[in-house]
Design an enzyme around this catalytic site. Structure first.
Site, PDB file in Angstrom:
ATOM      1  N   GLU A   1      18.434 -16.561  -8.092  1.00 19.73           N
ATOM      2  CA  GLU A   1      17.982 -15.191  -7.667  1.00 19.73           C
ATOM      3  C   GLU A   1      17.670 -15.271  -9.958  1.00 19.73           C
ATOM      4  O   GLU A   1      16.312 -14.214  -9.851  1.00 19.73           O
ATOM      5  CB  GLU A   1      19.099 -13.958  -7.892  1.00 19.73           C
TER       6      GLU A   1
ATOM      7  N   ARG B   1       3.793  -0.265  -4.706  1.00 22.96           N
ATOM      8  CA  ARG B   1       3.593  -0.938  -3.503  1.00 22.96           C
ATOM      9  C   ARG B   1       2.069  -1.628  -3.218  1.00 22.96           C
ATOM     10  O   ARG B   1       1.798  -2.010  -2.557  1.00 22.96           O
ATOM     11  CB  ARG B   1       3.680   0.640  -2.347  1.00 22.96           C
TER      12      ARG B   1
ATOM     13  N   CYS C   1       0.742  -1.503  -0.005  1.00 27.46           N
ATOM     14  CA  CYS C   1       0.400  -0.185   0.096  1.00 27.46           C
ATOM     15  C   CYS C   1       0.693   1.493  -0.530  1.00 27.46           C
ATOM     16  O   CYS C   1       1.977   1.491   0.452  1.00 27.46           O
ATOM     17  CB  CYS C   1      -0.901  -0.008   1.022  1.00 27.46           C
TER      18      CYS C   1
ATOM     19  N   TRP D   1      -2.157  -2.893  -1.839  1.00 27.22           N
ATOM     20  CA  TRP D   1      -2.004  -4.263  -2.143  1.00 27.22           C
ATOM     21  C   TRP D   1      -3.209  -5.020  -0.984  1.00 27.22           C
ATOM     22  O   TRP D   1      -2.860  -4.971   0.693  1.00 27.22           O
ATOM     23  CB  TRP D   1      -0.465  -4.940  -1.840  1.00 27.22           C
TER      24      TRP D   1
ATOM     25  N   ASN E   1      -1.115   2.617   5.834  1.00 25.76           N
ATOM     26  CA  ASN E   1      -0.305   1.368   4.642  1.00 25.76           C
ATOM     27  C   ASN E   1      -0.280   1.141   6.055  1.00 25.76           C
ATOM     28  O   ASN E   1       0.422   1.315   7.319  1.00 25.76           O
ATOM     29  CB  ASN E   1       0.864   1.667   4.542  1.00 25.76           C
ATOM     30  N   GLY E   2      -0.253  -0.809   6.389  1.00 24.53           N
ATOM     31  CA  GLY E   2       0.414  -1.486   8.080  1.00 24.53           C
ATOM     32  C   GLY E   2      -1.143  -2.571   7.918  1.00 24.53           C
ATOM     33  O   GLY E   2      -1.922  -2.516   6.943  1.00 24.53           O
TER      34      GLY E   2
ATOM     35  N   HIS F   1      20.180 -35.778  -6.487  1.00 25.00           N
ATOM     36  CA  HIS F   1      18.916 -36.102  -5.435  1.00 25.00           C
ATOM     37  C   HIS F   1      17.873 -36.235  -4.655  1.00 25.00           C
ATOM     38  O   HIS F   1      17.100 -35.535  -4.032  1.00 25.00           O
ATOM     39  CB  HIS F   1      19.605 -35.496  -3.639  1.00 25.00           C
TER      40      HIS F   1
ATOM     41  N   GLU G   1       8.848 -14.752 -10.368  1.00 25.93           N
ATOM     42  CA  GLU G   1       8.316 -13.599 -10.688  1.00 25.93           C
ATOM     43  C   GLU G   1       7.327 -12.489 -11.356  1.00 25.93           C
ATOM     44  O   GLU G   1       6.069 -12.380 -11.495  1.00 25.93           O
ATOM     45  CB  GLU G   1       9.029 -12.146  -9.662  1.00 25.93           C
TER      46      GLU G   1
ATOM     47  N   LYS H   1      13.577 -14.146 -10.009  1.00 25.39           N
ATOM     48  CA  LYS H   1      12.917 -13.414 -11.537  1.00 25.39           C
ATOM     49  C   LYS H   1      11.838 -13.898 -12.440  1.00 25.39           C
ATOM     50  O   LYS H   1      11.030 -13.146 -12.672  1.00 25.39           O
ATOM     51  CB  LYS H   1      14.055 -12.776 -12.132  1.00 25.39           C
TER      52      LYS H   1
ATOM     53  N   LYS I   1       6.568  -4.271  -3.287  1.00 20.06           N
ATOM     54  CA  LYS I   1       7.118  -3.710  -3.681  1.00 20.06           C
ATOM     55  C   LYS I   1       8.111  -3.751  -2.421  1.00 20.06           C
ATOM     56  O   LYS I   1       9.612  -4.535  -2.061  1.00 20.06           O
ATOM     57  CB  LYS I   1       7.993  -3.085  -4.466  1.00 20.06           C
TER      58      LYS I   1
HETATM   59  C1  F6R Z   1      11.701  -9.735  -5.741  1.00 24.31           C
HETATM   60  C2  F6R Z   1      12.266  -8.596  -4.341  1.00 24.31           C
HETATM   61  C3  F6R Z   1      12.010  -9.528  -3.742  1.00 24.31           C
HETATM   62  C4  F6R Z   1      12.622  -8.714  -2.687  1.00 24.31           C
HETATM   63  C5  F6R Z   1      12.058  -8.936  -1.378  1.00 24.31           C
HETATM   64  C6  F6R Z   1      12.809  -8.526  -0.121  1.00 24.31           C
HETATM   65  O1  F6R Z   1      12.349  -9.284  -7.160  1.00 24.31           O
HETATM   66  O2  F6R Z   1      11.771  -7.616  -5.049  1.00 24.31           O
HETATM   67  O3  F6R Z   1      11.667 -10.764  -3.441  1.00 24.31           O
HETATM   68  O4  F6R Z   1      13.756  -8.565  -2.352  1.00 24.31           O
HETATM   69  O5  F6R Z   1      10.411  -8.572  -0.499  1.00 24.31           O
HETATM   70  O6  F6R Z   1      12.779  -6.798  -0.027  1.00 24.31           O
HETATM   71  P1  F6R Z   1      13.675  -5.955   0.604  1.00 24.31           P
HETATM   72  O7  F6R Z   1      15.281  -6.414  -0.074  1.00 24.31           O
HETATM   73  O8  F6R Z   1      12.869  -4.378   0.567  1.00 24.31           O
HETATM   74  O9  F6R Z   1      14.290  -6.091   2.340  1.00 24.31           O
END
Ligand code: F6R
Length: 615
Positions: A484, A29, A2, A76, A102-103, A507, A491, A488, A610
């Site tokens: 990683e 957000r 949010c 969100w 937000n929260g 395994h 996601e 990507k 995010k």
């Molecule tokens: C993946 C992504 C999330 C963040 C995770 C941690 O692309 O963005 O997996 O990496 O939510 O977020 P931060 O780094 O803000 O603690």
């Protein structure tokens, strides 16, 4: 999770358009619903619905909101699905108080029951809606607006960044914060703003006040006052933080998506991060050298940066570093946090609630502990709960999938590792210089790669089977890259992937491999290379469709692969620890084009936000 925004002005400006622009900047957000409120002739005007901001704007026309005060929200969903009723702003029974939040108000069920028993009626399933009703109740009890907000907040447990307006007091907005980010700023004498994050304010001011937990601010047009909620609403003075991000950095600037733009910004972000002050790096290095126990904690992409970083640091530090996902930190370490411990906490946003909780808990149970944070956001929560912080220089990252922040996190950890190597004399000065030279050449390697490979990566994606699942396999330090890179694709392109150790895949996971099963091998020329050759053969023998990431002059694994992506990186040992940075842009691009190929918006992956501020 949010985004909130508020504006109050004495200028003749269209507050609806300004609020719209602001929530567009905060859309990363949360993007399942949005809404706005303004006060016109002492009436609240509310426009809200579920859907993406631009779709809702097309229907409701946010720019028709006039007046001098507006609050806005992009959601969100947590409590209640994305529906019009659950969208913010939420109001009280009289329709005079509006709140964006937000929260999470954790005790909302109990508070809601109490309010219903007093005759309040609710329109939504959200936790937020209890806040305007609580304020209404306190106003009825005779408190003034400011006191009513404080009294209401005293009843709320959980996290909030909230912004409140009251039709009967159209000259002020009240904002308060506990555990969710909130900043305010102003153009003196004219306009004041509040927002969840810097990009929404950057256009109007570079001097932002970052609210701390249990602080409240009253915004009037071009004037802001701060109060300490826990100290009888004592007035406090706060110093602004100067933000030196480019305004352009928070715009798409001709790129179709933020994700692509931010991948292209990696060389610049790395160059800036290479300039991190030597004192900061040395401080981190010395703390690690002195520590008896070291943990590294983070979530998601930041956790994978930790995996790469811990690998590099361990090589020169000669001590084991235990990585623990932040959400399991307390579970794993209860009863086991010893004296002289250092915890490295990594978070691009600096607000991930599980990361914050991990370090706060650690500080509470063990006093002899040092928390070192790496974050991209100056003044974020993580910096407040840590003893020392390094701020990466990625600039604003708007795409929900972390890209440029990842490479700067790994780079910061690599800089600490090399500093340790120097302090501990683990490398001869000439050798050390060569490692530094390699590190400094990375921005250019990425630049060359990006310049020459877009079309080939697009083509690879077009030729991949649309519904395939994938393995991303590697050994050694590249396991971080596999995880990683795989994350990507998962996601943004919604593909099922498994990022795994190539050795360990025998395994169990190998049983899934059939003719044509795509397997992406991360194969830089490091110590793991020869054994990885064996792993590639094992998967090829079972029909695997092999896509390999190798350096330019690679001969062996590329020969065995169906598709090869070549990274323009020298194959000397001086690059061996840095492939997590040089190899990742290829996988980020693969994910980006795969998202487009699936008609998905890479900037707004399904169900993601995010900044994750809920447990
Ligand atoms: C993946 C992504 C999330 C963040 C995770 C941690 O692309 O963005 O997996 O990496 O939510 O977020 P931060 O780094 O803000 O603690």
């Amino acid at each position: 999770m949010c985004g909130i925004f508020g504006i109050i002005t004495n200028q003749d400006i269209n507050i609806g358009s300004i609020a719209l622009e602001a929530i567009r900047k905060l859309e990363y957000r949360g993007y399942d619903s949005c809404g706005m409120v303004s006060i016109e002739n002492t009436d609240l005007q509310i426009l809200k619905d579920s859907g993406k901001i631009d779709e809702i704007h097309e229907k409701l026309h946010f720019d028709t909101l006039n007046g001098s005060i507006a609050l806005a929200h992009t959601r969100w969903a947590t409590h209640g699905p994305p529906t019009k009723d659950n969208s913010h702003p939420h109001t009280d029974c009289t329709g005079e108080i509006a709140v964006v939040h937000n929260g999470i108000i954790e005790n909302f069920i109990e508070l809601k029951k109490e309010l219903i028993s007093k005759g309040h009626s609710f329109k939504s399933e959200t936790d937020t809606e209890i806040v305007p009703h609580l304020i209404e109740e306190k106003l009825k009890e005779g408190y003034d607006f400011k006191e009513a907000v404080v009294e209401a907040l005293k009843k709320c447990e959980g996290a909030y960044a909230l912004s409140v307006c009251y039709a009967k007091e159209p000259n002020s907005i009240i904002v308060a914060r506990k555990e969710s980010p909130l900043i305010v700023g102003m153009e003196e004498g004219k306009t004041s703003y509040c927002a969840s994050d810097i990009p929404a304010l950057l256009q109007y001011t570079r001097n932002c006040f970052i609210l701390e937990d249990n602080e409240m601010a009253i915004l009037k047009a071009g004037e802001i006052e701060f109060f300490d909620i826990e100290n009888s609403l004592k007035k406090i003075t706060k110093q602004p933080k100067h933000i030196n991000w480019d305004i352009d950095a928070a715009e798409k600037n001709g790129y179709e998506h933020f994700m692509l733009k931010e991948i292209f910004e990696e060389p610049d972000a790395l160059r800036k991060t290479l300039k991190t002050s030597d004192e900061e790096i040395e401080l981190f290095a010395r703390k690690l050298i002195k520590a008896d126990h070291i943990y590294i904690t983070a979530a998601g992409t930041s956790f994978y940066a930790s995996l790469a970083g811990k690998y590099i640091i361990t090589r020169f530090l000669g001590k084991y570093i235990q990585e623990i996902e932040c959400s399991e930190f307390q579970n794993k370490l209860t009863g086991a946090l010893e004296k002289n411990t250092v915890i490295i906490a990594i978070s691009q946003s600096g607000e991930t609630v599980d990361t914050i909780e991990a370090i706060r808990w650690a500080k509470e149970v063990q006093k002899d502990i040092t928390i070192l944070a790496i974050t991209n956001i100056i003044g974020s929560s993580i910096t407040r709960y840590s003893d020392h912080s390094i701020i990466t220089r990625a600039g604003p990252e708007i795409g929900v999938a972390a890209t440029k922040t990842y490479v700067t996190q790994v780079l910061s950890l690599a800089l600490i590792a090399l500093k340790i190597a120097g302090l501990r004399k683990k490398l001869a000065p000439v050798e050390l210089d060569k490692y530094y030279d390699a590190l400094k050449s990375i921005p250019e390697i990425i630049e060359i790669f990006l310049k020459n490979n877009l079309e080939s990566i697009k083509e690879i994606v077009q030729n991949l089977e649309k519904n395939a699942n994938y393995f991303f396999l590697a050994r050694g330090i590249s396991i971080a890259t596999a995880k990683e890179g795989g994350l990507k694709l998962k996601e943004v392109a919604c593909r099922f992937i498994e990022g795994y150790s190539a050795a360990h895949a025998k395994h169990g996971p190998i049983s899934l491999v059939r003719e044509g099963f795509p397997i992406i091998f991360i194969a830089p020329p490091d110590k793991s290379y020869e054994r990885l050759v064996g792993n590639v053969m094992e998967f090829k023998a079972r029909g695997g469709h092999i896509i390999s990431l190798v350096v330019d002059n690679d001969e062996t694994i590329s020969e065995m692969s169906d598709i090869t992506i070549r990274i323009p990186q020298p194959s000397t040992k001086y690059y061996q620890y840095f492939s997590p940075i040089t190899f990742i842009p290829a996988l980020q691009l693969l994910a980006y084009y795969a998202a487009l190929d699936h008609n998905l918006d890479p900037d707004k992956p399904l169900n993601l936000a995010k900044t994750v501020t809920v447990h």
